[in-house]
Write a protein that holds these residues in place. Sequence first.
Motif, mmCIF file in Angstrom:
data_model
loop_
_atom_site.group_PDB
_atom_site.id
_atom_site.type_symbol
_atom_site.label_atom_id
_atom_site.label_comp_id
_atom_site.label_asym_id
_atom_site.label_seq_id
_atom_site.Cartn_x
_atom_site.Cartn_y
_atom_site.Cartn_z
ATOM 1 N N SER A 1 0.818 -1.209 0.000
ATOM 2 C CA SER A 1 0.000 0.000 0.000
ATOM 3 C C SER A 1 0.849 1.255 0.000
ATOM 4 O O SER A 1 1.952 1.277 0.551
ATOM 5 N N TYR B 1 0.206 5.548 0.803
ATOM 6 C CA TYR B 1 -0.728 6.399 1.535
ATOM 7 C C TYR B 1 -0.516 7.861 1.159
ATOM 8 O O TYR B 1 0.620 8.323 1.078
ATOM 9 N N GLN C 1 -5.707 5.518 0.725
ATOM 10 C CA GLN C 1 -4.859 4.328 0.628
ATOM 11 C C GLN C 1 -4.997 3.735 -0.766
ATOM 12 O O GLN C 1 -6.102 3.514 -1.249
ATOM 13 N N THR D 1 -3.782 0.444 -2.872
ATOM 14 C CA THR D 1 -3.256 -0.894 -2.615
ATOM 15 C C THR D 1 -3.120 -1.684 -3.901
ATOM 16 O O THR D 1 -4.011 -1.685 -4.743
#
Length: 159
Positions: free
Chosen positions: A4, A6, A115, A117
């Motif tokens: 991930s 951010y 986020q 991913t």
Amino acid sequence: MSRSAYIKFVEGSTTKQVTLDEVKQQFKRYTEMTSKTGQQLDWDYVHSAFPYTMEEKPEANGQWFYLKGTDEKLYRYILIGVGSRQVEKQTKQPDPENEGQTNVISTTEEENYIQITLSTESTHGDKGKANEFCKYLAKEYKAELHLFNGRVMYYNPRK
């Protein structure tokens, strides 16, 4: 194993938090911009710049959506969500009783983020596009970007 990145909203960011619909609007703006670039170049650039469709599952409950690649060989999936968490911030303040000494004060604040991913099925093409999208979103929101490899890029004005 998924990885991930951010986009964290910090002091100096254009906003303190975003909704999933606002993130979708940013992706629509991105496709419009690349479409205009393609018109100037007389090339169908939008399909190369954004080779995904935005899809949402019912179990997402408005917390996340995913980008599904239009060419399964090159692009598969990128998941995008919004959230918040409590973080402990420590600040130093001068001690009024002891000159030259400082006190450390801990406070708990809410940190909002986007986020992005990559799933285990994601390709190298997905990772490249995800990095590109992360940088675009962080730049638009003047936020702090924590990349997949752990490095941090600061788009927020800092002192």
